[in-house]
Design an enzyme around this catalytic site. Structure first.
Site, PDB file in Angstrom:
ATOM      1  N   GLY A  84       0.804  -1.218   0.000  1.00  0.00           N
ATOM      2  CA  GLY A  84       0.000   0.000   0.000  1.00  0.00           C
ATOM      3  C   GLY A  84       0.834   1.263   0.000  1.00  0.00           C
ATOM      4  O   GLY A  84       2.063   1.236   0.035  1.00  0.00           O
ATOM      5  N   ARG A 177      -2.446  -0.343 -10.136  1.00  0.00           N
ATOM      6  CA  ARG A 177      -1.289  -1.231 -10.172  1.00  0.00           C
ATOM      7  C   ARG A 177      -1.742  -2.687 -10.262  1.00  0.00           C
ATOM      8  O   ARG A 177      -2.852  -3.026  -9.832  1.00  0.00           O
ATOM      9  CB  ARG A 177      -0.459  -1.069  -8.889  1.00  0.00           C
ATOM     10  CG  ARG A 177      -0.037   0.356  -8.565  1.00  0.00           C
ATOM     11  CD  ARG A 177       0.379   0.479  -7.104  1.00  0.00           C
ATOM     12  NE  ARG A 177       0.738   1.850  -6.738  1.00  0.00           N
ATOM     13  CZ  ARG A 177       1.975   2.332  -6.707  1.00  0.00           C
ATOM     14  NH1 ARG A 177       2.988   1.529  -7.018  1.00  0.00           N
ATOM     15  NH2 ARG A 177       2.209   3.575  -6.367  1.00  0.00           N
ATOM     16  N   ASP A 246       3.777  -4.714  -7.482  1.00  0.00           N
ATOM     17  CA  ASP A 246       3.111  -3.504  -6.985  1.00  0.00           C
ATOM     18  C   ASP A 246       3.649  -2.244  -7.656  1.00  0.00           C
ATOM     19  O   ASP A 246       3.071  -1.162  -7.494  1.00  0.00           O
ATOM     20  CB  ASP A 246       3.244  -3.395  -5.463  1.00  0.00           C
ATOM     21  CG  ASP A 246       4.690  -3.392  -5.003  1.00  0.00           C
ATOM     22  OD1 ASP A 246       5.359  -4.422  -5.196  1.00  0.00           O
ATOM     23  OD2 ASP A 246       5.159  -2.381  -4.448  1.00  0.00           O
TER      24      ASP A 246
END
Length: 478
Positions: A84, A177, A246
């Site tokens: 994140g 993403r 990511d």
């Protein structure tokens, strides 16, 4: 003019983020902004005259709804779980006059629920590197996020040493993403993976929204965009350095500039990230890694897209990549047509360059000066094994003569695809060291130079790197 912001991500994907505001830095000050990009986005110049303001997270503009996104991913080929936005905050989505949107993402904006063991900050060094790299790639014609501003501060940030804290305003059509999809797939929430796919199609592939085969067609285009992007990286000698899932953009943008590097010497196995001990993300392995990452994305879609359709799209990757790569490399060599000996000529040149550790960018730029009816070449002096070069060059000239175009026409083509200037690490480092001492002159000068990478220059921006500038070690620390 009033800027317009919308809240699509906030409204339509409520389980993919945490709402929060940036945490300002101490004595923040705007040290650079991208006037050309600001003008394109219709941003009033007055916004850059009121201190750090929105650029330092001190204020928000009307309509902004700041949030940190959650995603997961594979890092160095290993499942890393939840990741994140650990230090970045999506401030808002700007609605442009043509109906498209642009994310405003503030990097270094402070702690978020996804910071893990981090401090939520970015340092001046990394924000300068990303600003330079993203703008360099843009002017090379390669899809990328863009840099809008840099704010420095008196806030100390602790990395290998104590460095000044900073913030970068990054803009992009989307920050979607591969890792967004992985996050919900591995949480066994396929309906949320589908929501993400529907969101992407609705807003970025709207022409597919009503097609009954939309997921297959959409994923095929994601594969094609990724293949095209990687082909472009390879042709300019760009190594990303940390191609974790990511860090892969769904839209096929170059995303998350960390320990990147442009080739100096032609070294196919070039590793720009000193943390990459196995060479997973080496220059020559990037095409394979991108396919591996696409396979991970395909896996997340398998609950609602037929596996055969996903595999068919994945199978197209190699051909798309080779087609784009081949077209651009023929242009770099000045070939107007495709001939069967082209690949052999290119591979032999690469072998010669690798043996002699020839400078990648300079070699192709100097090759652009070739006159097909002259045996002389300024490039010859760059090689120690002159006999080997002469043999290759004689065959190369014969190949040029097959296309029956003038030297001027061919040279113009070659000089439009073979840059004179790329962002070598030593150039970025010189600007960083000056900026850390409070002198922003080189930062602004280098940014200006990178806007014209295909123009000839007579300064050290286009020279070989100095001894201290070769093999600069760059880490993920930022």
């Amino acid at each position: 003019m009033t800027l317009s912001f919308i809240t699509r991500w906030c409204d339509e994907l409520p389980e993919t983020y945490t709402a929060l505001s940036p945490t300002p830095l101490n004595k923040a000050r705007l040290i650079w902004h991208n006037a050309e990009l600001a003008n394109t986005l219709s941003i009033p110049s007055s916004l850059f005259k009121n201190g750090a303001g929105v650029w330092g997270g001190e204020t928000l503009l009307p309509g902004m709804s700041p949030l940190a996104q959650v995603y997961s991913g594979h890092q160095f080929g290993v499942w890393a779980g939840q990741l994140g936005d650990g230090r970045g905050i999506l401030l808002g989505e700007q609605q442009l006059a043509d109906g498209t949107t642009m994310d405003w993402h503030l990097k270094g904006a402070g702690l978020t629920p996804y910071s893990r063991m981090g401090d939520g900050r970015a340092v001046l060094r990394s924000t300068i590197r990303e600003s330079l790299a993203s703008e360099a790639m843009h002017y090379l014609g390669i899809p990328t996020t863009r840099a809008l501003s840099i704010v420095s501060s008196d806030s100390p940030v602790y990395r290998e040493t104590v460095e000044p804290g900073a913030m970068l305003m990054r803009v992009a059509p989307s920050h979607l993403r591969f890792g967004h999809f992985e996050h919900f797939y591995y949480r066994r929430e396929p309906e949320k993976v589908r929501q993400l796919a529907d969101f992407a199609i609705r807003h970025y592939w709207s022409h597919l929204a009503d097609d009954e085969d939309k997921y297959r067609l959409w994923f095929s285009d994601v594969v094609a965009r990724t293949a095209s992007l990687i082909a472009q990286w390879q042709t300019v000698g760009f190594a990303h350095g940390v191609m974790n899932t990511d860090n892969m953009s769904l839209l096929g943008l170059t995303l998350d500039y960390g320990p990147f590097g442009f080739l100096d010497d032609y070294e196919p196995g070039f590793i720009c990230n000193h943390s990459d001990h196995q060479g997973r993300y080496s220059f020559d392995n990037q095409p394979a890694v991108a396919l591996w990452n696409l396979q991970r994305l395909a896996q997340t879609l398998s609950p609602f897209v037929a596996v055969d359709a996903l595999n068919e799209a994945l199978d197209s990757y190699q051909q798309v990549l080779l087609t784009h790569y081949g077209q651009r490399m023929r242009q770099k060599l000045g070939f107007m047509t495709e001939q069967k000996e082209d690949n052999a000529l290119l591979n032999e040149l690469f072998s010669l360059m690798a043996r002699e550790r020839s400078d990648y960018t300079r070699t192709f730029r100097m090759l652009s000066l070739t006159e097909q009816h002259s045996a002389a070449s300024p490039l010859r002096d760059e090689f120690i094994d002159r006999a080997a070069f002469d043999d290759w060059f004689a065959r190369y000239r014969r190949r040029l003569q097959q296309d029956e175009v003038s030297d001027i026409e061919r040279q113009q083509l070659m000089q439009s695809v073979n840059p004179a200037l790329v962002l070598r690490n030593w150039l970025a480092q010189r600007a960083i060291e000056a900026a850390e001492k409070g002198d922003m002159t080189e930062l602004h000068r280098l940014h200006e130079a990178l806007r014209n990478p295909f123009s000839d220059r007579d300064d050290d921006y286009v020279s070989r790197p100095p001894d201290w500038g070769k093999r600069l070690e760059v880490s993920c620390s930022s």
